[in-house]
Structure formats: C-alpha cells, structure tokens
Scaffold this motif. Structure first.
Motif, PDB file in Angstrom:
ATOM      1  N   LEU A   1       1.079  -1.190   0.315  1.00 54.14           N
ATOM      2  CA  LEU A   1       0.033  -0.048   0.246  1.00 54.14           C
ATOM      3  C   LEU A   1       0.451   1.252  -0.201  1.00 54.14           C
ATOM      4  N   GLU A   2       2.465   1.375   1.247  1.00 56.01           N
ATOM      5  CA  GLU A   2       3.017   2.184   1.269  1.00 56.01           C
ATOM      6  C   GLU A   2       3.314   2.830  -0.571  1.00 56.01           C
ATOM      7  N   GLY A   3       3.636   1.806  -1.229  1.00 56.22           N
ATOM      8  CA  GLY A   3       4.670   1.276  -2.802  1.00 56.22           C
ATOM      9  C   GLY A   3       3.533   2.319  -3.714  1.00 56.22           C
ATOM     10  N   ALA A   4       1.867   1.885  -3.640  1.00 55.59           N
ATOM     11  CA  ALA A   4       1.250   2.698  -3.914  1.00 55.59           C
ATOM     12  C   ALA A   4       0.658   4.168  -3.309  1.00 55.59           C
ATOM     13  N   GLY A   5       1.622   4.586  -2.255  1.00 57.11           N
ATOM     14  CA  GLY A   5       1.020   6.389  -1.979  1.00 57.11           C
ATOM     15  C   GLY A   5       0.054   5.607  -0.964  1.00 57.11           C
ATOM     16  N   ILE A   6      -0.585   4.455  -0.499  1.00 60.16           N
ATOM     17  CA  ILE A   6      -1.568   4.270   0.200  1.00 60.16           C
ATOM     18  C   ILE A   6      -1.224   4.959   1.771  1.00 60.16           C
ATOM     19  N   THR A   7      -1.550   5.429   2.689  1.00 62.55           N
ATOM     20  CA  THR A   7      -1.129   5.239   3.475  1.00 62.55           C
ATOM     21  C   THR A   7      -1.699   4.381   5.046  1.00 62.55           C
ATOM     22  N   PRO A   8      -1.141   2.835   5.462  1.00 61.40           N
ATOM     23  CA  PRO A   8      -2.360   2.070   6.324  1.00 61.40           C
ATOM     24  C   PRO A   8      -1.998   2.563   7.621  1.00 61.40           C
ATOM     25  N   VAL A   9      -3.105   2.587   8.269  1.00 57.90           N
ATOM     26  CA  VAL A   9      -2.591   3.364   9.555  1.00 57.90           C
ATOM     27  C   VAL A   9      -2.931   1.122  10.545  1.00 57.90           C
TER      28      VAL A   9
END
Ligand code: SF4
Length: 476
Positions: free
Chosen positions: A141-149
């Motif tokens: 997800l981070e690689g796709a610019g999405i922040t997981p919390v």
C-alpha cells in the motif's frame, strides 16, 4: 475426500511478504539471546499470559472434549475445503459482497491496492490481521502512495517503531512501557510531550490519535478469524474495540482471509468461540466478537470485498502429515509455553508466524528449503501439543519436516552408513565391539572430528557401555 482446490499447488513466492527471515534461526537466535532486556520482557509477558490462561481453562470441565471437537471440525473442514469454499463464496456473493481469489501474496496485494485506488482514498485503517502481515500488504500500500494505519494498540506500537511483530497475539511483546513511551514521543502525531510511561496514559494517547483516524478514514482492511460456509458470515474477535470501529464506520471494507479459516456451519462456531479466548488471552469470552454478512443498506460499510488467500496453503494441504498446521486458530498458546520461544522471542523465526506453529507453518508455506532451520527450532518437549486448543501435533510435524530438509552430504553419508550397518546384525555387532576401542567415539565429553564436529559442539558423546546388550544376553 479431496484436497484439490482447482488452484495450482505453489509455494508462497519469494520477494514479497514476511515468511522468510534474513538469516537462519540459529544465527538470529544468538542475537536475541544476547539481549537481556528482551528476555526479561518475554519471560514476564509469557508467564503472565500462561498463568491467566491456565486458570480460566481449569474452570471448564469439558475442556478436553472441546479440544477434541475443535480438532475434528478442522479435520472435516480440510477434507471438504473445496466444497466449503465454494459454498462460502456463493453465500457472501448472495449477501452483496464481492469475492476475489488470490493465488499468492503478490496477487492479493494487487487486488487490495487496486480496490483502495478505485475509492480515490489515500489512507486505510486496519484491523490486526496475520494474513495481511504475511503478504506484506502495508509495504504494498505504501508503495502505491496509500497510508495504512494499524489500529490495534500493539500493532500500532510496532508500526510507529518501524519494527516487526514478535508474537501472534501481542506483536509488541518484546517492548516494555518505557520503550513504548519513547516510540510514541518519536512517532505519534500530536502526542503530548509530557507523556509518561504509565500504561493508562499510554493507552489514552493511542485512543486520542486513533479516534480522529477512525472518524476520518473511509476504507478499512481486516483479516478474519472465521468464515462460516453455511451463511457467508465473517467473524473478527478482538479485545480493544478498534476492530468494531474499523468494521462498522468506513464506507468500504476489504477483508483478506486465508482459505483455511472456513468453519462449516454456524453452530460449529460455538466450539471455537469457547476455545480461542481461553487459550489465547485467558479470557472467558472475547470482549468484542464482530460478525458481518455481506452488505446491509444504510448500516455499516456499503462496499464489501473479500480476498480469499492461498499463498502456499494448497501445498500445505497436499501434505498428509503437515496439513494439520492449517487447523491453527492463531491463539498463540504454543508460543507462550515454548521454552525456545520464551528465550529467543519471535524475530528469530524470521517469519510473521513465530514459535512452534511458525516452525511448522512457515517452512510448509515457503517450501522447506527456504526455512530449513525452523523445524529444528524446538526441543520437541511437546508442551505446544498439550497447550494447543485444536490438538495440533506440532512435534510430529517438526520431525516430519526435519526429514524433508535437505541434509549436508556428510550427514547423509553417515546416516546411510548407519542404516546399512543396523540392517546387518553381524556387522552391527562388530561395529559395537569396535566402538569400545575407538578413541574417536569412546570417551564421554569428547567431540567428533570434522566435518561431524557440529553435531558434538553442543553435546557430549555418550561413552559406549563396557558390555553391550547382546554380550549381556549371550552371557545368560
Ligand atoms: S498451533 Fe495451536 S496453540 Fe499454536 S497458535 Fe495455533 S491453535 Fe494456538
């Protein structure tokens, strides 16, 4: 009975996910054993959970019957998995969910990332989930610019500390409260600089941060403890209520579930809902048991996607002895009783699945060559078997896997010679007599010469007796 799932039997791929460590278990364990703080944290935490769990298990007169029922239900599920999965898929679809099949970690990550992208959101909240850790979803997800919390407190500590989980149930078991305070001060947005290491103060800081995140995030990702084939119901059990927030507040819910998490009928769930809390957190029932069934207009997430994950599970299922590792309900009881885990902690196992269950599950998911040291990360004391609420015979699987590990040429040659000798009584008797006189193997406390000296590096060679059983027998 059939184990064919219609999917290719392949191991979890390399280069994605967290099933393989950077170094073999003995090297990683040596590093862990040199950290006295880690050992103190682990000893305290595992002893506390063990004690609590033992007390509530002792309250149930039918605990052994429950274990037998859990084991039988899991064996039935594995024997009928293709049919039950198709039934489950049909029920979830009927209830308004969308089912995706992922052959491996890479495909599952791609599916989830595309689904989040399609919503236009750049942040997701997560319920604690072993399956998403296994596939390395956060990194994808981070690689796709999405922040997981991460919203589970222990997972949040691990995430903010840029750390790795070290226990199935208590991922930050290797951290004490002053270390957690430092992590919060360093990485938690908006944290009070006067934060103390008092546990209620630390929990309140996490709650403040997470409340804001729950109320402003539109997509959630979860795992699932159980999926009921009969009804298409998904279940998540947890202790903090963060899971309930994630499963009810967002517009879109994406669940990643290993294909082995199926339970045949609604009624079967009663067995597991009694076994799991007592064996894991030492509670009589889970504080939060959330169940959902597709989509309900006007109530909860209006888009529900279920990703069914294989990632090596079909390969495990194909092994008659090893397949019972798929019965695991991730209670972590085997970790808490394991003398090896208690000393090394979870990082030494190199996989998101540490402890005894990790030692049998990870090598089977990756192919035993990629985790060849893990089947040896055990004293074979059997405590894990006794503690397991679904009676997985972990020691037998360990021995089975040790036989599948590629062995060094010298060891293979010695074993072949031993087998040849033991197969021939006269030769064996001569070898016994010779052993008495040889200087190499004759004295207790002496080691073997290279290349066999590794075997005797941590063991004394037993001295051959003055009289063998055969000689004693012949004398009478
Ligand atoms: S193997 Fe058994 S004891 Fe260990 S985590 Fe799984 S269910 Fe629990």
């Amino acid at each position: 009975m059939s184990t064919f799932l219609g999917m290719p039997v392949a191991y979890a791929p390399r280069g994605v996910g967290h099933l393989r460590g950077d170094e073999p278990f003995p090297a990683a364990a040596r590093t862990a054993l040199a950290d006295p703080q880690l050992r103190r944290n682990l000893q305290h935490a595992t002893a506390t959970i063990r004690g609590k769990s033992g007390r509530v298990i002792a309250e149930l007169p039918d605990w052994q019957d429950l274990r037998t029922a859990g084991s039988a239900l899991k064996a039935y599920t594995m024997a009928n998995l293709p049919r039950l999965l198709e039934q489950f898929e049909a029920k979830v679809t009927e209830a308004g969910g969308v089912v995706h099949w992922a052959a491996d970690a890479a495909e599952a990550n791609r599916i989830v990332t595309d689904l989040v992208r399609a919503t236009g959101e750049r942040r997701v909240i997560k319920v604690k989930s072993m399956a998403t850790q296994e596939i390395g979803l956060n990194e994808a997800l981070e690689g796709a610019g999405i922040t997981p919390v991460e919203t589970d407190l222990a997972e949040l500590i691990v995430q903010l500390g840029r750390d790795k989980p070290s226990h199935i149930l208590v991922p930050a078991i290797h951290r004490n409260r002053s270390e957690i305070r430092e992590i919060f001060l360093r990485a938690m947005p908006g944290v009070d600089p006067a934060l103390t290491d008092d546990p209620p103060v630390l929990a309140a800081a996490a709650r403040r941060y997470l409340r804001e995140t729950f109320l402003t995030t539109k997509v959630a990702v979860s795992g699932a403890n159980f999926g009921i084939a009969e009804t298409g119901t998904l279940t998540v059990v947890e202790s903090e209520g963060n899971g309930r927030m994630c499963l009810t507040l967002p517009d879109t819910l994406i669940t990643v579930m290993g294909i082995e998490k199926i339970v045949p009928t609604w009624q079967d769930l009663e067995v597991f809902l009694q076994l799991l809390p007592r064996a894991s957190t030492g509670e009589r029932m889970n504080p939060y048991t959330s169940m959902w069934h597709g989509v309900t207009p006007g109530d909860g997430p209006q888009n529900f996607h279920l990703v069914l994950l294989d990632n090596g599970r079909s390969a495990v299922l194909a092994d008659e002895v090893g397949r019972s590792a798929l019965h695991c309900i991730r209670c972590s009881a085997c970790l808490n009783v394991c003398p090896v885990y208690e000393r090394t902690g979870g990082h030494a196992y190199g996989s998101v699945y540490p402890g005894p269950i990790g030692a049998v599950l990870s090598p089977q998911l990756t192919g035993v060559e990629d985790n060849a040291s893990l089947p040896y990360a055990s004293s074979l004391c059997g405590a894990c078997f006794d503690a397991c609420p679904v009676k997985i015979d972990i020691p037998s699987i360990l021995v089975h896997l040790r036989n599948r590990v590629p062995h060094p040429a010298a060891e293979k040659a010695v074993m072949a010679a031993a087998a040849y000798t033991m197969d021939r009584p006269r030769l064996y008797a001569r070898a016994q007599r010779a052993a008495k006189f040889t200087k190499l193997v004759g004295k207790r406390g002496r080691g073997l010469p290279p290349p066999l000296n590794g075997w005797s590096a941590a063991r004394d060679l037993p001295a051959p007796p003055d009289e063998s059983f055969r000689d004693w027998w012949r004398g009478r």
